[in-house]
Scaffold this motif. Structure first.
Motif, short mmCIF file in Angstrom:
data_model
loop_
_atom_site.label_atom_id
_atom_site.label_comp_id
_atom_site.label_asym_id
_atom_site.label_seq_id
_atom_site.Cartn_x
_atom_site.Cartn_y
_atom_site.Cartn_z
N GLU A 3 5.77 -3.20 7.25
CA GLU A 3 4.87 -3.16 6.10
C GLU A 3 3.42 -3.24 6.56
O GLU A 3 2.53 -2.66 5.95
N GLU A 76 6.36 -7.16 -2.70
CA GLU A 76 5.88 -5.86 -2.20
C GLU A 76 5.90 -4.82 -3.31
O GLU A 76 4.99 -4.00 -3.40
N VAL A 121 0.00 -10.19 -1.87
CA VAL A 121 1.41 -10.53 -1.68
C VAL A 121 1.58 -12.04 -1.68
O VAL A 121 2.52 -12.57 -2.28
#
Length: 130
Positions: A3, A76, A121
């Motif tokens: 990510e 996410e 996040v």
């Protein structure tokens, strides 16, 4: 692909598209982010599966609440949907008034990828997302 690397790529694409005023690229960027947020078919996970890496590499981090998550929705996915919503509002609806906001999003994604720390996040996980 992690990510973190994907955030670097997303930020770089968004900044390049804004700098060169490539509206179709930004529209495609928004569509891809919305698609990822709705379906949870994230490009980093798909690339990792194609490379044969185990899913555990990308699944959890130290800040993840795990079983204590109050909201059964991944942080996410929430990040992708929030980025898409902010881009739609700031780039498509109020482009003259909020011209700086897409630039901020691009630099924030790029910086989050470089540092490995994404405040959005972390905030979503603090709110109780998985």
């Amino acid at each position: 692909m992690s990510e973190r690397v994907f955030r670097i790529i997303l930020g770089a694409i968004l900044l390049a598209a804004l700098y060169f005023d490539l509206r179709p690229v930004i529209y495609g960027f928004i569509i891809v982010i919305i698609f990822e947020g709705i379906t949870n078919w994230r490009i980093p996970l798909l690339v990792s599966r194609l490379q044969g890496a185990p899913d555990s590499v990308n699944s959890q981090c130290a800040l993840s609440p795990g079983d204590r998550a109050r909201i059964n929705f991944e942080a996410e996915r929430a990040l992708r949907l929030a980025v898409a919503a902010f881009l739609i509002v700031s780039y498509l609806v109020f482009s003259k008034e909020l011209w700086f906001f897409p630039w901020f999003i691009g630099f924030a994604l790029f910086g989050a990828g470089l540092s490995g720390i994404c405040p959005m996040v972390m905030g979503f996980r603090w709110l109780g997302f998985r």
